[in-house]
Every structure is written in C-alpha cells, then in structure tokens.
Motif scaffolding. Sequence first.
Motif, short mmCIF file in Angstrom:
data_model
loop_
_atom_site.label_atom_id
_atom_site.label_comp_id
_atom_site.label_asym_id
_atom_site.label_seq_id
_atom_site.Cartn_x
_atom_site.Cartn_y
_atom_site.Cartn_z
N GLN A 97 0.80 -1.17 -0.14
CA GLN A 97 0.08 0.11 0.08
C GLN A 97 1.05 1.31 -0.07
N ASN A 98 2.15 1.01 0.06
CA ASN A 98 3.05 2.19 -0.05
C ASN A 98 3.91 2.17 -1.37
N ARG A 99 3.61 0.99 -2.17
CA ARG A 99 4.48 1.12 -3.38
C ARG A 99 3.57 2.10 -4.53
N PRO A 100 4.03 2.76 -5.37
CA PRO A 100 3.35 3.72 -6.16
C PRO A 100 2.76 2.70 -7.29
N ILE A 101 1.55 2.91 -7.88
CA ILE A 101 0.69 2.35 -8.97
C ILE A 101 0.12 3.40 -9.76
N GLU A 102 0.39 4.70 -9.70
CA GLU A 102 -0.27 6.03 -10.32
C GLU A 102 0.04 5.89 -11.88
N ILE A 103 1.17 5.48 -12.17
CA ILE A 103 1.66 5.69 -13.49
C ILE A 103 0.95 4.72 -14.21
N LEU A 104 0.64 3.46 -13.83
CA LEU A 104 -0.06 2.51 -14.63
C LEU A 104 -1.73 3.00 -14.56
N VAL A 105 -2.13 3.22 -13.30
CA VAL A 105 -3.63 3.88 -13.40
C VAL A 105 -3.83 4.57 -14.15
N ASN A 106 -2.76 5.83 -14.25
CA ASN A 106 -3.25 6.88 -15.05
C ASN A 106 -3.06 6.50 -16.67
#
Length: 409
Positions: A97-106
């Motif tokens: 829950q502290n590893r980023p996922i935003e680039i893929l989600v975007n």
Amino acid sequence: MDILLNVLKNSKINEEITISGSKSESNRLLILQNLFPEITINNLSDSDDSVHMQHALSTDKEIVDIGHAGTAMRFLTSYFAVKENREVVLTGSERMQNRPIEILVNALKDLGADISYEDKVGYPPIRIKGKKIIKDKVAINGNVSSQYISSLLLIASKLEKGLEIELVGKITSIPYIKMTLTLLNQIGIETSFEGNLIKVLPKTTVDKQTVVVESDWSSASYFYSIVASSQIGSSIQLSAYKQESLQGDSCLAEIYKHFGVATSFSDNSITLSKEKVSSKEVLEIDLKNAPDIAQTIAVTCFSENIACNLTGLHTLKIKETDRLEALKEELTNLGASISVTNETLHLEERSSIKENIAIKTYNDHRMAMAFAPLALKVPIKILDAEVVTKSYQKFWKDMQQIGIKVEEL
C-alpha cells in the motif's frame, strides 16, 4: 523464523539442484491463460507471488488481497480493468500500500478504464470497475518499472482494436518488455517493437497449446554467488534452463566470469563451475536491464573483496523495500565501506567480514537469499528467513543440500 547459517567443512561442492519455474514468466502466462483458456502451463512457479496470482484470478470476492506480490498487483490492475461487469478492490500488504501504482492507473484511465483510489492517491488499495475499452493508443514513460508496460501488453490483444504504446524518453528494463512480447508471440499474438513504439494486434482466441516455463534465473543467481566463493573445482548443476532465455537475468553467465565462474549449457540445464580466482579489477556494471540481481552481485563482491560500481538501479527504491538503503545498512554492519544514491551503489575493498551478524530482511525475499552465500566465509544470521517463500519455496532446503548448515534460532 530466524536462522543461523554456517559451513562445517570447507570442501568442494558438487551438487545438482532443480529450480522452480520463473516467477516472471509464470505470472505473465497466468494472466494470458485467463484471457485465453486454450493455454496449458507446465513447470509453473511455486512462489508465493504465483500462488497469490492464481488465487486472485480464481476468486469471485470483491476484495482481492495479493499480499507482498508486486507483479500480481501491476498485472491484475490491467486485467480487472478489462473484465466487463466485474468490480474489485485490489489491495495488498502494508508495504504494497506504499508502493506506487499511479503511472499504470493513469495510463489505463487514459484508455478509458474506471479506476479510483480507496485511500491514498497514487497507491493501493484501488477500486476497479471492469469495462470494455475502445481506445487503442496510450503513452507511458519508458524509464518506469517494466511491469507497468508489461501489464498493458498482457491485455492489449483483448482490446477491440489492439493497442499501441508510445514509450516516452529513455527505455529501461527492455529484456522484461521483450519477455512479455515473446510470450505473446509464442501463443500466436502478433506484435512489433520499433524505436519507442510497441504495437499489439487484437486476438480473440489462440490455438490449444502447452507452454513450458523456464526455471528462474534470479533464483540461479544465489548459486552463482555460492560457486564464486567456493573452491576451484566446485560445480553446481541447475535445471531447467536454456541458452536462448527470455529472462534478462541470464546475463549472470557473463557477469560471473569476473568471479571465476564458468557456465556450460546442456539440453535442459546449466552447470556452474569455479575455474579460477576472482578478478581483482573493480567491477563496473550497468544493471538497468537486470536490477533483481543487484543484491546478489553486491554481496558477492563484498564476499570476494572486489570493489564495484553498480548503476541503473533506480527501480530498486520501490521494491519490497528500498533495496539500496537495505544493502547499505546490512553490508555496513558486516564491515563494508559502501555508499548509495537513488540509482547507484559503490562498494570499496574491505579488510574483514564480521561474524555472526544478524541480517534484517525487510520483508524482502532477495535480502535473505542474497546474503546466504556469505555463510561460506563466516557464520551469519538471517532474520525472518521464511520470507524466501515469496519466490523460492525450498531455498533453505537447497542450501542444506550444498553443504550449508541451517539452524533455527
């Protein structure tokens, strides 16, 4: 479980080890198998990550918890985004829950996916409402985790028009992207990768087929490290491997020549042989295409008293732990002179190795396994040693087979 590792006698090693299928290949194929049920998989990885992936793909529950499995988090984000009429909350461990996922989600949202954050923006848990995606073009930075790009590639052929991905800027971890594309090609999906543009053509069904997973080269790295620290004449045979590998970590065969380790290939295995003393030249290597073996190489250099400059390590900051800081902490405790930046590691020659140091593993399987070969030099303690099951279920059993005593504390 904390353990003490020791070697009772310093003799030549001559063993045969069978290693489970590649986690990287297995998790890609598990996604493809669920998109194309015509596929059968042999030699599937027995890692925790692959077990989590299989469970996530088979459950009908709304909340899908993948624990520490980073590959599963990335690949399942895209998979559930195209599962029409399915809504899930994809979550994991506290570290996840502290590893980023935003680039893929975007990138997925740019294609039209319906994904929202349940808590902190940019991080799991995420709510995914599966839907039909019509758009067929997306751009994503080329220097991000290759798992983001592979995640998009795995679902690409199931989109109505296929998918065209533009990789913006410098591209890293190319072998992992090529692994995904080669697996797509193997099952009959047409792709192209020219310059910074990847194209995947649409495909509704594939021919009925069986795909055999090659064993994991990352797991082989620990045996390379062991042979590097063993007597001349020692050898370990590992199966099942092939010379024309899809895995970027197969560069181990070339890198470990520096440590006097030769690799010979047969039909279904490799044999690692200690043929000469390690080179004392400073090891300069860019690991941007194989970052998962950085920890093993750093520890081997420390063990063999070889200075090194490792670069291309920027993705290690967002793994199970910040692997660069973790390496710095634990190697320093052992007596190393080491410095790290956000993407490099510099290790100087040492004077000695401290004995009976307890190595913290930070919920990171590779920290435990990378430090284990030091037992050939000094007694060493590994804390939370069961963390190895994330990628290598029988690691400690195999360590015992080659002559390392494993004693639970």
